[in-house]
Every structure is written in structure tokens, then in C-alpha cells.
Design an enzyme around this catalytic site. Structure first.
Site, PDB file in Angstrom:
ATOM      1  N   ILE A  14      -3.478 -15.852 -12.365  1.00  0.00           N
ATOM      2  CA  ILE A  14      -4.440 -15.410 -11.693  1.00  0.00           C
ATOM      3  C   ILE A  14      -5.790 -15.787 -11.546  1.00  0.00           C
ATOM      4  O   ILE A  14      -6.558 -15.252 -10.705  1.00  0.00           O
ATOM      5  CB  ILE A  14      -4.503 -13.758 -11.686  1.00  0.00           C
ATOM      6  CG1 ILE A  14      -4.976 -13.470 -13.268  1.00  0.00           C
ATOM      7  CG2 ILE A  14      -2.967 -12.966 -11.403  1.00  0.00           C
ATOM      8  CD1 ILE A  14      -5.152 -11.792 -13.496  1.00  0.00           C
ATOM      9  N   GLY A  15      -5.912 -16.789 -12.198  1.00  0.00           N
ATOM     10  CA  GLY A  15      -7.537 -17.175 -12.297  1.00  0.00           C
ATOM     11  C   GLY A  15      -7.707 -18.441 -13.407  1.00  0.00           C
ATOM     12  O   GLY A  15      -6.639 -18.745 -14.392  1.00  0.00           O
ATOM     13  N   ARG A  16      -8.640 -19.045 -13.443  1.00  0.00           N
ATOM     14  CA  ARG A  16      -9.017 -19.657 -14.542  1.00  0.00           C
ATOM     15  C   ARG A  16     -10.443 -19.442 -15.023  1.00  0.00           C
ATOM     16  O   ARG A  16     -11.346 -19.097 -14.266  1.00  0.00           O
ATOM     17  CB  ARG A  16      -9.165 -21.308 -13.732  1.00  0.00           C
ATOM     18  CG  ARG A  16      -8.058 -21.898 -13.003  1.00  0.00           C
ATOM     19  CD  ARG A  16      -6.755 -22.196 -14.051  1.00  0.00           C
ATOM     20  NE  ARG A  16      -7.443 -23.240 -15.058  1.00  0.00           N
ATOM     21  CZ  ARG A  16      -6.328 -23.605 -15.874  1.00  0.00           C
ATOM     22  NH1 ARG A  16      -5.182 -23.264 -15.818  1.00  0.00           N
ATOM     23  NH2 ARG A  16      -6.501 -24.647 -16.554  1.00  0.00           N
ATOM     24  N   GLY A  17     -10.576 -19.605 -16.331  1.00  0.00           N
ATOM     25  CA  GLY A  17     -11.841 -19.339 -16.921  1.00  0.00           C
ATOM     26  C   GLY A  17     -12.303 -20.559 -17.605  1.00  0.00           C
ATOM     27  O   GLY A  17     -12.030 -21.747 -17.291  1.00  0.00           O
ATOM     28  N   ARG A  18     -13.517 -20.408 -18.365  1.00  0.00           N
ATOM     29  CA  ARG A  18     -14.206 -21.604 -18.731  1.00  0.00           C
ATOM     30  C   ARG A  18     -13.395 -22.459 -19.662  1.00  0.00           C
ATOM     31  O   ARG A  18     -13.478 -23.587 -19.668  1.00  0.00           O
ATOM     32  CB  ARG A  18     -15.576 -21.136 -19.333  1.00  0.00           C
ATOM     33  CG  ARG A  18     -16.442 -22.183 -20.080  1.00  0.00           C
ATOM     34  CD  ARG A  18     -17.480 -21.658 -20.914  1.00  0.00           C
ATOM     35  NE  ARG A  18     -18.152 -22.736 -21.436  1.00  0.00           N
ATOM     36  CZ  ARG A  18     -18.975 -22.694 -22.418  1.00  0.00           C
ATOM     37  NH1 ARG A  18     -19.472 -21.209 -22.466  1.00  0.00           N
ATOM     38  NH2 ARG A  18     -19.830 -23.575 -23.054  1.00  0.00           N
ATOM     39  N   PHE A  19     -12.446 -21.624 -20.609  1.00  0.00           N
ATOM     40  CA  PHE A  19     -11.705 -22.290 -21.607  1.00  0.00           C
ATOM     41  C   PHE A  19     -10.331 -22.393 -21.343  1.00  0.00           C
ATOM     42  O   PHE A  19      -9.366 -22.679 -22.075  1.00  0.00           O
ATOM     43  CB  PHE A  19     -12.138 -21.496 -22.899  1.00  0.00           C
ATOM     44  CG  PHE A  19     -13.308 -21.558 -23.408  1.00  0.00           C
ATOM     45  CD1 PHE A  19     -13.923 -22.970 -23.721  1.00  0.00           C
ATOM     46  CD2 PHE A  19     -14.124 -20.538 -23.538  1.00  0.00           C
ATOM     47  CE1 PHE A  19     -15.096 -22.943 -24.193  1.00  0.00           C
ATOM     48  CE2 PHE A  19     -15.363 -20.619 -24.043  1.00  0.00           C
ATOM     49  CZ  PHE A  19     -15.954 -21.684 -24.174  1.00  0.00           C
ATOM     50  N   GLY A  20      -9.758 -21.940 -20.012  1.00  0.00           N
ATOM     51  CA  GLY A  20      -8.465 -21.835 -20.046  1.00  0.00           C
ATOM     52  C   GLY A  20      -7.828 -21.142 -18.772  1.00  0.00           C
ATOM     53  O   GLY A  20      -8.891 -20.519 -17.975  1.00  0.00           O
ATOM     54  N   LYS A  37      -6.052 -14.155 -21.322  1.00  0.00           N
ATOM     55  CA  LYS A  37      -6.693 -15.354 -21.127  1.00  0.00           C
ATOM     56  C   LYS A  37      -6.105 -16.028 -22.176  1.00  0.00           C
ATOM     57  O   LYS A  37      -5.715 -15.652 -23.453  1.00  0.00           O
ATOM     58  CB  LYS A  37      -8.311 -15.025 -21.873  1.00  0.00           C
ATOM     59  CG  LYS A  37      -9.421 -14.798 -20.921  1.00  0.00           C
ATOM     60  CD  LYS A  37     -10.682 -14.822 -21.456  1.00  0.00           C
ATOM     61  CE  LYS A  37     -11.601 -14.495 -20.347  1.00  0.00           C
ATOM     62  NZ  LYS A  37     -13.002 -14.849 -20.916  1.00  0.00           N
ATOM     63  N   ASP A 132     -25.779 -14.042 -19.239  1.00  0.00           N
ATOM     64  CA  ASP A 132     -25.251 -14.876 -18.169  1.00  0.00           C
ATOM     65  C   ASP A 132     -24.552 -13.922 -16.968  1.00  0.00           C
ATOM     66  O   ASP A 132     -23.687 -14.061 -16.461  1.00  0.00           O
ATOM     67  CB  ASP A 132     -24.018 -15.699 -18.671  1.00  0.00           C
ATOM     68  CG  ASP A 132     -23.502 -16.623 -17.779  1.00  0.00           C
ATOM     69  OD1 ASP A 132     -24.268 -17.186 -16.898  1.00  0.00           O
ATOM     70  OD2 ASP A 132     -22.227 -17.315 -17.819  1.00  0.00           O
TER      71      ASP A 132
END
Length: 272
Positions: A14-20, A37, A132
Site C-alpha cells: 500500500i506504499g513505500r517508506g524511506r527504508f522499504g 513496514k 520532520d
């Protein structure tokens, strides 16, 4: 890994994060739908990435229990991967809402800002600065627009003691406070600056300080005077602009705290 496979069934990404990647998953014991995640350790470039990841886990555990912070439900690790099982926020993020709506009505923006400041005020009272804040890190718990938001991504967050300063250039170009870019030590009010930028963007659809590159954005933050051009600000209340000026104040001593933002007339009048 066997426990992971037995307790959770991963479904679609359902999405992409900074690390995966971030996948939807189901707790097979309870039937609850969560977000997971998935971080491949080989993708962590250095010790700073690892520190950032484990910092997020530690801070989410410390801040657990507040409804405005995305909840970490479970955590698994092996030699190759990390899995963070988190509350699923099905309403998307504030960035998506801004793209969809172009501009928020003042009452809508005030509802979001009130909930955001209540949560940031809680974080600050617990000695945590997010560092952030940006629309992508503000999630909606459901598809119906409401004040039911969650703050996510505490990887850049820092703990502090009352009166203690922090250091290090962290954050996202459009939203970084001026004192951070100046290389000065700073306090938790960097979050108020970021929230002020978010409020400006919600009401106008454009950022207060612009540029084609991160460097140009940084220079604009440091050098440009805060402006409210007639389009679209002519139709936006003086009270809203007053609040933004007080949140985007370069003098940190005069910049509002989270509690002072909540007490501002614009928030009070629009959240009756």
C-alpha cells in the site's frame, strides 16, 4: 519467522517508506487489519540509517497510548528483515488531501491544526521533538475527513530535557526551521515552524518559501520575508495570517508554543 507467518498474513503493498515497503496485513489471531513496514537490512546504507530506524521504534513505544500518534502494535526481526506492525490509517495522508482539495477552508484547516498541535504538545511535554513534520507524515485514521489524525515517522525525532538544545540538520526542505538551516542549536519549537508551513500550504495550496532545488528552498527560508500575495490570501482571514506569522517567526523566543497555538483566536473561533 515461523511465528511471524503464523500470526500475520501479508496482503497487498500500500506504499513505500524511506527504508522499504508498507503492506496491508491481517493478524490471524484477532482478525485485525494492520499496516506492516518491511525493512530489508541490506538496504540500510549505514549505521545512521539503523540508528534512525531503531530510534523510531523506541520513541513510538515511549509515546504509546496517545490517540494522535500512530500505534506500533508489534515488532519482529531476523538476520535479513525487520517488520513493524502498525495501526492502519485508511484515510491516507495530509499530502494526498492537499492535492485533492487544492486549498482547505479555514474551518477544515483549523480542525487539522488543532489535532496536530494537541499531539505535538503531548510529544513536547514528554520531551520528544518530531523534527520532520510534513503533510506526508500526518495520517487520517479513516476515509471520512475529521480531526482523527495520526502523526507518523519518528525516525528523525529526538529526546530532550526542559531547556535543553538539540543539534543536527534534519527534516525536509520546505518544512525545516530557519535556525536548523543556520546550523544553530535549537529547541522543540522547530516543530511549530514546520506546522506553520503546513498551515500556510493547507490554506493557499502553495509553500511560503519556494525554490527549484533544496538549496534554493533553504536560501528562501533564510532570506525571504514571509509574504501573503493577494491570490489567494486576499480572501483568507487576518486571524489566520496572524497565527502563521507567529508560527513562522524567526525569533524563536517570540515563536508560539504548541499550547499557545491552541489558544490562538483563529483556532478557538474555528473549532467551536
Amino acid at each position: 519467522m515461523n511465528t511471524l507467518c503464523k500470526d500475520y498474513q501479508l496482503t497487498e503493498e500500500i506504499g513505500r517508506g524511506r527504508f522499504g515497503s508498507i503492506c496491508r496485513c491481517v493478524n490471524t489471531q484477532t482478525g485485525e487489519v494492520l499496516a506492516c513496514k518491511i525493512i530489508h537490512k541490506a538496504d540500510l546504507q549505514d549505521s545512521l540509517d539503523k540508528d534512525c530506524l531503531f530510534n523510531e521504534i523506541a520513541i513510538l513505544k515511549y509515546l504509546c497510548g496517545h490517540r494522535g500518534i500512530v500505534e506500533l502494535r508489534d515488532f519482529h526481526e531476523n538476520d535479513e528483515c525487520l517488520w513493524l506492525f502498525m495501526e492502519l490509517c485508511s484515510g491516507g495522508d495530509l499530502f494526498d488531501k492537499i492535492v485533492e482539495k487544492k486549498k482547505f477552508r479555514e474551518k477544515e484547516a483549523a480542525v487539522v491544526m488543532k489535532s496536530l498541535m494537541e499531539t505535538i504538545g503531548y510529544c513536547h511535554s514528554k520531551g520528544v521533538a518530531h523534527r520532520d513534520l510534513k503533510p506526508e507524515n500526518i495520517l487520517f485514521a479513516s476515509n471520512s475527513f475529521s480531526n482523527d489524525i495520526r502523526i507518523a515517522d519518528f525516525g528523525q525525532a529526538a529526546s530532550f530535557n526542559p531547556g535543553e538544545k538539540m543539534s543536527g540538520i534534519v527534516g525536509t526542505p520546505y518544512y525545516v526551521a530557519a535556525e536548523v538551516l543556520q546550523g544553530k542549536d535549537y529547541d522543540e519549537k522547530v516543530d511549530i515552524w514546520s506546522a506553520g508551513v503546513i498551515l500556510y500550504v493547507m490554506l493557499s495550496g502553495i509553500p511560503p518559501f519556494n525554490g527549484d532545488t533544496p538549496q534554493q528552498i533553504f536560501e528562501a527560508v533564510l532570506r525571504e520575508r514571509l509574504r501573503f500575495p493577494n491570490e489567494p490570501w486576499l480572501t483568507i482571514s487576518h486571524s489566520a495570517k496572524d497565527l502563521i506569522r507567529r508560527m513562522l517567526c524567526r525569533d524563536v523566543h517570540r515563536r508560539l508554543s504548541a499550547d499557545e497555538v491552541l489558544g490562538h483566536r483563529w483556532i478557538v473561533d474555528n473549532c467551536l
